[in-house]
Design an enzyme around this catalytic site. Structure first.
Site, mmCIF file in Angstrom:
data_model
loop_
_atom_site.group_PDB
_atom_site.id
_atom_site.type_symbol
_atom_site.label_atom_id
_atom_site.label_comp_id
_atom_site.label_asym_id
_atom_site.label_seq_id
_atom_site.Cartn_x
_atom_site.Cartn_y
_atom_site.Cartn_z
ATOM 1 N N GLU A 98 45.549 121.727 -7.165
ATOM 2 C CA GLU A 98 45.901 122.171 -5.812
ATOM 3 C C GLU A 98 44.860 121.641 -4.842
ATOM 4 O O GLU A 98 43.667 121.658 -5.138
ATOM 5 C CB GLU A 98 45.939 123.700 -5.771
ATOM 6 C CG GLU A 98 46.033 124.310 -4.387
ATOM 7 C CD GLU A 98 45.898 125.828 -4.410
ATOM 8 O OE1 GLU A 98 45.476 126.386 -3.374
ATOM 9 O OE2 GLU A 98 46.208 126.455 -5.440
ATOM 10 N N GLU A 149 43.052 126.238 5.716
ATOM 11 C CA GLU A 149 43.268 127.626 5.294
ATOM 12 C C GLU A 149 42.274 128.529 6.001
ATOM 13 O O GLU A 149 41.122 128.156 6.238
ATOM 14 C CB GLU A 149 43.118 127.765 3.784
ATOM 15 C CG GLU A 149 43.448 129.157 3.253
ATOM 16 C CD GLU A 149 43.434 129.229 1.727
ATOM 17 O OE1 GLU A 149 44.137 130.088 1.176
ATOM 18 O OE2 GLU A 149 42.724 128.416 1.105
#
Length: 355
Positions: A136, A141
């Site tokens: 990932e 974020e």
């Protein structure tokens, strides 16, 4: 279909500079058909325990949660109209690209606004079909009212950040294993308050560039005023060697890219509370009250700033390589322990109030 696929240019001669890395555009998500190349999750958040329902494409259109505005930009947002009763969840969006992109890819997104606010947990990221196998990559974020973006990798055990070449000195953790530190991942914080939240919007937005290469994974962030001329306009090709030092870099020396990463599906999502934003210790750092009771429940105006405004997403492939896997099947999986106590502890050690 608006999203236009372009043929990968084959057989181009190498540029004179031995270290140059030329890429040509292979896919663009933009304009009226931006959403044609994405799948909508269509389920409640059973991935990170968020107090959210990721609606399907029909609901997203009917509820105006995913649409292209009059300026031609894609809006991806949380429901800011409905009143949510206690024990109910709020509607929002999670989409993943139908295509997957292999080693030798660069993806660029130009955004004018990113979601922020108490209880809000947005991300622009990618993952392989069978997480954690294949890894990932988190490009963007954050949670709640933090002021700086965080970037991270999450992998199987054995991948670490070693000897990076990067401009950020805010390294929160270096072990990328999902088994380490409650799946904190190997996290680097962007040292700019224009990289997240209100600061991002006030600066006119900006651009994130992610290079997924055999030599390592690198991420650049450019606020609106600092976007290089080579990335402005309709750039059909780019050379990452001209972009300067990346903000974050995970060289293959510490993490063999070929072993730990597989073709990636690109993802936008906004969840609410959940394992990260709703963690009591994390939430209290930038917000008052209780995540679900005081924010998700009640009037939707709390979420007036909880939206992405995306001018485009462009994917580039290394010249001479076919890096696109068309309409690859996606088995969505992600553990419910995402960067909770580990991030807060690492941030405290760095003196970052936002973490």
């Amino acid at each position: 279909m608006i999203s236009s696929k372009l043929s990968v240019v084959l057989g181009l001669l190498a540029l004179p500079c031995a270290r140059a890395t030329p890429y040509s555009m292979v896919y663009e998500y933009a304009g009226p058909s931006f959403f044609d190349g994405w799948d909508f999750y269509g389920n409640f958040d059973n991935l990170t325990n968020g107090d959210a329902i990721f609606v399907d494409s029909t609901q997203a259109e009917d509820l105006k949660l995913a649409y292209v505005n009059d300026a031609g930009n894609a809006i991806i947002k949380v429901d800011n109209v409905s009143t949510v009763a206690f024990n109910e969840k709020r509607n929002t969006i999670r989409i993943n690209s139908k295509d997957h992109f292999d080693v030798g890819s660069v993806w660029i997104t130009d955004m004018l606004h990113v979601p922020f606010g108490c209880s809000v947990w947005p991300a622009w990221w990618s993952q392989a079909p069978n997480w954690p196998v294949g890894g990932e990559i988190d490009t963007f974020e954050g949670v709640n009212q933090v002021t700086m973006n965080q970037m991270a990798l999450h992998t199987e055990p054995g991948c670490t950040q070693a000897s990076p070449v990067q401009s950020s000195t805010l390294v929160n953790s270096t072990d990328c294993s999902f088994q380490a530190n409650s799946n904190q991942g190997c996290v680097v914080t962007t040292p700019s308050t224009q990289s997240y939240g209100e600061g991002f919007a006030q600066a006119g937005g900006g651009m994130f560039v992610t290079e997924y290469a055999s030599t390592g994974i690198s991420i650049w962030f450019f606020s609106r005023s600092s976007i290089p001329s080579s990335l402005q306009g309709n750039a059909s090709s780019i050379d990452t060697s001209q972009l300067g030092t990346p903000v974050a870099n995970w060289p293959t020396g510490g993490c063999n890219i070929g072993n730990f990463f597989k073709p990636q599906s690109l993802i936008f999502d906004i969840t609410l509370c959940g394992d990260f934003a709703g963690n009591a210790a994390t939430f209290s750092q930038t917000c008052s009250g209780t995540c679900y009771n005081d924010y998700v429940v009640g009037k939707g105006s709390t979420y007036d700033n909880a939206y992405f405004e995306v001018q485009y997403v462009r994917v580039y492939g290394a010249n001479g390589q076919n890096t696109t896997i068309s309409a690859a099947p996606m088995s969505i999986s992600r553990p419910s322990t995402k960067a909770v106590a580990g991030v807060a502890a690492a941030a405290a050690a760095l003196g970052l109030a936002s973490w």
